[in-house]
Design a protein around this motif. Structure first.
Motif, PDB file in Angstrom:
ATOM      1  N   UNK A  43       0.800  53.779  -9.148  1.00 14.22           N
ATOM      2  CA  UNK A  43       2.015  54.600  -8.975  1.00 14.22           C
ATOM      3  C   UNK A  43       3.067  53.176  -8.657  1.00 14.22           C
ATOM      4  N   UNK A  44       4.302  53.508  -9.020  1.00 15.68           N
ATOM      5  CA  UNK A  44       5.271  52.588  -8.821  1.00 15.68           C
ATOM      6  C   UNK A  44       6.399  53.111  -7.902  1.00 15.68           C
ATOM      7  N   UNK A  45       6.878  52.534  -6.978  1.00 15.77           N
ATOM      8  CA  UNK A  45       7.754  53.034  -6.250  1.00 15.77           C
ATOM      9  C   UNK A  45       9.030  52.069  -6.003  1.00 15.77           C
ATOM     10  N   UNK A  57       5.780  61.508  -4.604  1.00 15.60           N
ATOM     11  CA  UNK A  57       6.590  61.923  -3.491  1.00 15.60           C
ATOM     12  C   UNK A  57       7.565  60.594  -3.155  1.00 15.60           C
ATOM     13  N   UNK A  58       8.503  60.105  -3.833  1.00 10.47           N
ATOM     14  CA  UNK A  58       8.991  58.916  -3.598  1.00 10.47           C
ATOM     15  C   UNK A  58       9.785  58.649  -2.269  1.00 10.47           C
ATOM     16  N   UNK A 125       1.613  59.181   3.075  1.00 16.61           N
ATOM     17  CA  UNK A 125       2.001  59.625   1.673  1.00 16.61           C
ATOM     18  C   UNK A 125       2.121  58.229   0.624  1.00 16.61           C
ATOM     19  N   UNK A 126       1.885  57.088   1.305  1.00 18.60           N
ATOM     20  CA  UNK A 126       2.068  55.798   0.301  1.00 18.60           C
ATOM     21  C   UNK A 126       0.954  56.070  -0.930  1.00 18.60           C
ATOM     22  N   UNK A 127      -0.238  56.247  -0.311  1.00 15.10           N
ATOM     23  CA  UNK A 127      -1.413  56.452  -1.354  1.00 15.10           C
ATOM     24  C   UNK A 127      -1.703  57.658  -1.629  1.00 15.10           C
ATOM     25  N   UNK A 128      -0.803  58.722  -1.667  1.00 10.82           N
ATOM     26  CA  UNK A 128      -1.030  60.189  -2.058  1.00 10.82           C
ATOM     27  C   UNK A 128      -0.668  60.371  -3.298  1.00 10.82           C
TER      28      UNK A 128
END
Length: 129
Positions: A43-45, A57-58, A125-128
């Motif tokens: 995922x990118x953020x 969920x950024x 939430x970072x790795x969700x």
């Protein structure tokens, strides 16, 4: 003349939050993090002025990332003590690569198996994704 230019009311761009912009790529890879391991999920953020990217969920991920103050090991600071995991070895590695709070980072952590990863990250939430 220079004094007038400084007082001309020219706006200087300021970040919308107290944190410097961040742009990260997160991965979850079965294995020990060797370059030949295949990425299972990524995922990118971007946490610049708005929270965006491919992360589901950024906003929550940016808030959790900013709460680490740049120390990504803090993502592991609240493990679930009630989650019982098997003791078999089937490693899973998480990585974070990019710019965090204005500084270049490359971080990885390997867990003994997916259950241990889930307990250690405890819904962070970072790795969700």
């Amino acid at each position: 003349m220079l004094c007038l230019a400084g007082a001309s009311g020219v706006a200087v761009a300021q970040p919308a939050s107290a944190h410097a912009p961040s742009s990260m790529v997160f991965t979850i890879t079965p294995g020990t993090g060797a370059p030949t391991d295949t990425v299972l999920r990524a995922a990118t953020l971007s946490c610049a002025y708005t929270a965006e990217g491919t992360h589901p969920d950024p906003r929550a991920a940016c808030d959790a990332l900013n709460a680490t103050d740049g120390e990504l090991n803090r993502l592991l600071a609240d493990p679930n003590p009630g989650q019982v995991c098997p003791t078999y070895f089937d490693p899973v590695t998480v990585t974070a690569d990019g710019v965090l709070l204005g500084r270049r980072v490359a971080w990885q952590h390997t867990f003994s198996n997916a259950c241990v990863m889930s307990a250690a990250l405890n819904g962070n939430p970072v790795y969700a994704f």
